[in-house]
Scaffold this active site. Structure first.
Site, PDB file in Angstrom:
ATOM      1  N   GLN A  83      64.584  32.686  12.113  1.00  0.00           N
ATOM      2  CA  GLN A  83      64.845  31.773  13.240  1.00  0.00           C
ATOM      3  C   GLN A  83      64.275  32.397  14.520  1.00  0.00           C
ATOM      4  OE1 GLN A  83      67.970  32.320  10.960  1.00  0.00           O
ATOM      5  NE2 GLN A  83      66.591  30.966   9.882  1.00  0.00           N
TER       6      GLN A  83
ATOM      7  N   LYS B 193      56.326  34.575  12.260  1.00  0.00           N
ATOM      8  CA  LYS B 193      56.878  35.880  11.855  1.00  0.00           C
ATOM      9  C   LYS B 193      56.343  36.319  10.493  1.00  0.00           C
ATOM     10  CE  LYS B 193      60.968  34.041  12.382  1.00  0.00           C
ATOM     11  NZ  LYS B 193      60.661  32.780  13.048  1.00  0.00           N
TER      12      LYS B 193
ATOM     13  N   GLY C 173      61.595  29.613   6.842  1.00  0.00           N
ATOM     14  CA  GLY C 173      60.393  29.339   6.056  1.00  0.00           C
ATOM     15  C   GLY C 173      59.280  30.150   6.681  1.00  0.00           C
ATOM     16  N   HIS C 174      58.869  31.219   6.031  1.00  0.00           N
ATOM     17  CA  HIS C 174      57.877  32.142   6.596  1.00  0.00           C
ATOM     18  C   HIS C 174      56.574  32.024   5.813  1.00  0.00           C
ATOM     19  CE1 HIS C 174      61.237  34.825   8.518  1.00  0.00           C
ATOM     20  NE2 HIS C 174      61.282  33.574   8.895  1.00  0.00           N
TER      21      HIS C 174
ATOM     22  N   ASP D  69      59.823  29.684  13.838  1.00  0.00           N
ATOM     23  CA  ASP D  69      58.475  29.269  13.409  1.00  0.00           C
ATOM     24  C   ASP D  69      57.365  29.813  14.302  1.00  0.00           C
ATOM     25  OD1 ASP D  69      59.744  27.816  11.418  1.00  0.00           O
ATOM     26  OD2 ASP D  69      59.881  26.025  12.675  1.00  0.00           O
TER      27      ASP D  69
HETATM   28  P1  GDP Z   1      57.739  31.728  10.811  1.00  0.00           P
HETATM   29  O1  GDP Z   1      58.938  30.953  10.376  1.00  0.00           O
HETATM   30  O2  GDP Z   1      57.940  32.386  12.133  1.00  0.00           O
HETATM   31  O3  GDP Z   1      57.251  32.697   9.766  1.00  0.00           O
HETATM   32  O4  GDP Z   1      56.580  30.656  11.023  1.00  0.00           O
HETATM   33  P2  GDP Z   1      56.234  29.419  10.046  1.00  0.00           P
HETATM   34  O5  GDP Z   1      55.546  29.935   8.846  1.00  0.00           O
HETATM   35  O6  GDP Z   1      57.407  28.549   9.848  1.00  0.00           O
HETATM   36  O7  GDP Z   1      55.259  28.594  10.985  1.00  0.00           O
HETATM   37  C1  GDP Z   1      54.100  29.142  11.524  1.00  0.00           C
HETATM   38  C2  GDP Z   1      52.920  28.284  11.070  1.00  0.00           C
HETATM   39  O8  GDP Z   1      51.787  28.589  11.841  1.00  0.00           O
HETATM   40  C3  GDP Z   1      52.516  28.551   9.628  1.00  0.00           C
HETATM   41  O9  GDP Z   1      51.984  27.379   9.082  1.00  0.00           O
HETATM   42  C4  GDP Z   1      51.443  29.610   9.766  1.00  0.00           C
HETATM   43  O10 GDP Z   1      50.524  29.623   8.686  1.00  0.00           O
HETATM   44  C5  GDP Z   1      50.769  29.149  11.029  1.00  0.00           C
HETATM   45  N1  GDP Z   1      50.158  30.205  11.852  1.00  0.00           N
HETATM   46  C6  GDP Z   1      50.575  31.471  12.089  1.00  0.00           C
HETATM   47  N2  GDP Z   1      49.788  32.064  13.005  1.00  0.00           N
HETATM   48  C7  GDP Z   1      48.863  31.149  13.352  1.00  0.00           C
HETATM   49  C8  GDP Z   1      47.772  31.156  14.290  1.00  0.00           C
HETATM   50  O11 GDP Z   1      47.518  32.113  15.003  1.00  0.00           O
HETATM   51  N3  GDP Z   1      47.016  30.009  14.375  1.00  0.00           N
HETATM   52  C9  GDP Z   1      47.291  28.897  13.621  1.00  0.00           C
HETATM   53  N4  GDP Z   1      46.512  27.835  13.773  1.00  0.00           N
HETATM   54  N5  GDP Z   1      48.298  28.870  12.740  1.00  0.00           N
HETATM   55  C10 GDP Z   1      49.087  29.967  12.630  1.00  0.00           C
HETATM   56  P1  IMO Z   2      62.247  30.411  10.630  1.00  0.00           P
HETATM   57  O1  IMO Z   2      62.790  31.743  10.159  1.00  0.00           O
HETATM   58  C1  IMO Z   2      62.931  26.822  12.998  1.00  0.00           C
HETATM   59  C2  IMO Z   2      67.048  25.291  13.168  1.00  0.00           C
HETATM   60  C3  IMO Z   2      67.336  23.970  12.485  1.00  0.00           C
HETATM   61  C4  IMO Z   2      68.461  23.468  13.357  1.00  0.00           C
HETATM   62  C5  IMO Z   2      69.246  24.731  13.685  1.00  0.00           C
HETATM   63  C6  IMO Z   2      70.437  24.987  12.761  1.00  0.00           C
HETATM   64  O2  IMO Z   2      61.327  29.748   9.693  1.00  0.00           O
HETATM   65  O3  IMO Z   2      61.730  30.539  12.031  1.00  0.00           O
HETATM   66  P2  IMO Z   2      70.723  25.754  10.232  1.00  0.00           P
HETATM   67  O4  IMO Z   2      70.121  25.257   8.959  1.00  0.00           O
HETATM   68  O5  IMO Z   2      70.426  27.196  10.504  1.00  0.00           O
HETATM   69  O6  IMO Z   2      72.183  25.453  10.330  1.00  0.00           O
HETATM   70  O7  IMO Z   2      70.016  24.902  11.396  1.00  0.00           O
HETATM   71  O8  IMO Z   2      68.318  25.803  13.543  1.00  0.00           O
HETATM   72  N1  IMO Z   2      66.422  26.309  12.284  1.00  0.00           N
HETATM   73  C7  IMO Z   2      65.137  26.681  12.368  1.00  0.00           C
HETATM   74  N2  IMO Z   2      64.138  26.208  13.137  1.00  0.00           N
HETATM   75  N3  IMO Z   2      62.723  27.851  12.161  1.00  0.00           N
HETATM   76  C8  IMO Z   2      63.718  28.356  11.392  1.00  0.00           C
HETATM   77  O9  IMO Z   2      63.576  29.480  10.655  1.00  0.00           O
HETATM   78  C9  IMO Z   2      64.983  27.723  11.440  1.00  0.00           C
HETATM   79  N4  IMO Z   2      66.161  27.931  10.813  1.00  0.00           N
HETATM   80  C10 IMO Z   2      67.037  27.070  11.346  1.00  0.00           C
HETATM   81  O10 IMO Z   2      66.204  23.136  12.534  1.00  0.00           O
HETATM   82  O11 IMO Z   2      67.961  22.976  14.566  1.00  0.00           O
HETATM   83 MG    MG Z   3      59.440  29.015   9.754  1.00  0.00          MG
END
Ligand code: GDP
Ligand code: IMO
Ligand code: MG
Length: 423
Positions: free
Chosen positions: A222, A16, A40-41, A13
């Site tokens: 991840q 990415k 979840g991207h 998270d």
């Molecule tokens: P990912 O899994 O690495 O793609 O990241 P996620 O989408 O799960 O979580 C990142 C969260 O931070 C999302 O809600 C993005 O919209 C948000 N986000 C990304 N970059 C920034 C930033 O620079 N500032 C803020 N406030 N939010 C951001």
């Molecule tokens: P993105 O790509 C954050 C965490 C789960 C749990 C552990 C194992 O959005 O960054 P799993 O379902 O893979 O067996 O879970 O890994 N986890 C993540 N945490 N971002 C993710 O993906 C994750 N995918 C799995 O919360 O701790």
């Molecule tokens: Mg994510």
């Protein structure tokens, strides 16, 4: 041509999706190499906010091929929903989504097994996303899994039922209650739907793209600290989330890996169980969660929040061979009075170390912190020199500690809120 890899250096998270979407116009192919619907991207632009789980984050850009590699575990039911959710934006993934025939399938019973195993672990649960990731990778390694290419076989249903029966016996032995009727129906419907998509011999696909001098970026899922080998085992996911995973998960030679872009938040978050030395269990942690909207993009669970952890970041940089760093969510820290950064760990025996101890799961680590002043709200600038002075000091400090250039500073969730250090 070489393949650039973008991956998370923390526990996932990091942002990415946002950065891959931002960089995508520079590339011809965006490829996922591991993980599955546990990811979840989030992408935000032009008033659109969209979360992708298995489809690579280049899908919103024109003329880009999006490729799901053999290292992924794919849930066709979720994939179908993801594809259909893109129709409202007039996107036609059938034209530019490619899937390796060697990608492993997640069956409905893998999801049930994930839930059954987590229930069995009780308070020692991993905090899995319950998407069937662990059980699907388990079957891959046990050499009994089914792959995307198998859906084209005339006896696919028979093979599927055979594996499903194995899983059902296991579920019954665990006294786990379930009803598969509806789940199987939507699975076979999704199989029929995906059959029309571009199912390819992935290694040849990527190789021919590189031969044609096409540029490829591999999108990690991840984070490095969730890697099956190098994360805080067993509180990890079931794939290699680190740079080496891109070679295996796409079928390219390790020597073909080009830049490794490492992405980190200006602080830390973690979802699920496992050690988190800099975690803030007080109102400061709650403030970070509120300011950063730190709730899981896949499960909606509140993310645990804490300060930036340099020993962990240095470790992730080391095992990935990171060549450029991108720092995300700088705007979130402008809401804090003071900012802390962990520079080393004090172990229970009183010793100080910058290394992650093997026993990290079993010991109380005291993070040694240094303090920084916060910065005012950042606004919309994309010019580095116009960023608040204290933020630039923070970046300078991190860069000198990490010894890798920080090239992007993200200042908000939208594509536009992206500052290039050297445009
Ligand atoms: P990912 O899994 O690495 O793609 O990241 P996620 O989408 O799960 O979580 C990142 C969260 O931070 C999302 O809600 C993005 O919209 C948000 N986000 C990304 N970059 C920034 C930033 O620079 N500032 C803020 N406030 N939010 C951001
Ligand atoms: P993105 O790509 C954050 C965490 C789960 C749990 C552990 C194992 O959005 O960054 P799993 O379902 O893979 O067996 O879970 O890994 N986890 C993540 N945490 N971002 C993710 O993906 C994750 N995918 C799995 O919360 O701790
Ligand atoms: Mg994510």
């Amino acid at each position: 041509m070489k393949v650039d890899v973008l991956l998370g250096l923390q526990w996932g998270d990091e942002g990415k999706g946002k950065i891959v979407d931002y960089l995508a116009p520079k590339y011809d192919v965006v490829a996922r190499f591991q993980g599955g619907p546990n990811a979840g991207h989030t992408l935000e632009f032009d008033g659109i906010k969209h979360v992708l789980h298995q489809i690579p984050s280049g899908i919103f850009r024109n003329n880009i091929k999006n490729y799901i590699g053999n290292g992924v575990v794919l849930d066709l039911v979720i994939l179908r929903k993801e594809i259909e959710a893109l129709f409202k934006y007039n996107l036609k993934p059938i034209d530019n989504l490619y899937i390796s025939k060697k990608t492993q399938l997640i069956l409905p019973t893998h999801r049930l097994l994930d839930a059954a195993y987590e229930k069995l672990k009780g308070k020692h649960k991993i905090g899995s996303t319950l998407k069937g990731i662990g059980p699907a990778y388990q079957d891959k390694v046990a050499r009994i899994g089914l792959r995307v290419g198998d859906i084209l076989r005339t006896d696919f249903e028979e093979r599927c039922e055979k594996l499903s029966k194995k899983h059902e016996d296991l579920l019954n032995s665990l006294e786990f209650e379930y009803d598969l009727t509806e789940l199987k129906k939507e699975f076979y419907d999704a199989v029929a739907f995906i059959k029309k998509y571009k199912l390819v011999d992935g290694e040849y696909f990527i190789s021919s793209q590189l031969d044609q001098r096409k540029t490829v970026i591999a999108e990690g899922a991840q984070g490095s600290l969730l890697d099956i080998d190098f994360g805080n085992y067993p509180f990890v996911t079931s794939s290699n989330t680190t740079a080496a995973g891109a070679a295996i998960g796409l079928g390219i030679a390790p020597s073909l890996i080009g830049h490794v872009f490492g992405i980190f938040k200006a602080y830390c978050t973690r979802v699920g169980s496992g050690p988190f030395p800099t975690e803030l269990l007080d109102e400061l942690g709650e403030k970070l969660r509120a300011e950063g909207h730190e709730y899981g993009a896949t499960t909606g669970r509140p993310r645990r929040c804490g300060w930036l952890d340099l020993p962990a970041l240095k470790y992730a940089i080391m095992i990935n061979g990171v060549s450029k760093l991108f720092m995300m969510k700088a705007d979130v820290l402008s809401g804090m009075d003071k900012i802390n950064v962990c520079t080393s760990y004090k172990l229970p025996d009183g010793s100080i170390t910058e290394k992650i101890p093997y026993e990290i799961n079993d010991m109380k680590i005291e993070p040694q912190m240094i303090e920084f002043d916060s910065w005012p709200e950042i606004g919309d600038t994309t010019v580095y020199s116009e960023l608040p002075e204290n933020l630039r000091k923070y970046v300078d400090y991190l860069e000198s500690a990490l010894k890798v250039p920080i090239e992007i500073i993200s200042t908000g969730p939208d594509r536009k809120n992206t500052v290039l250090r050297n445009p």
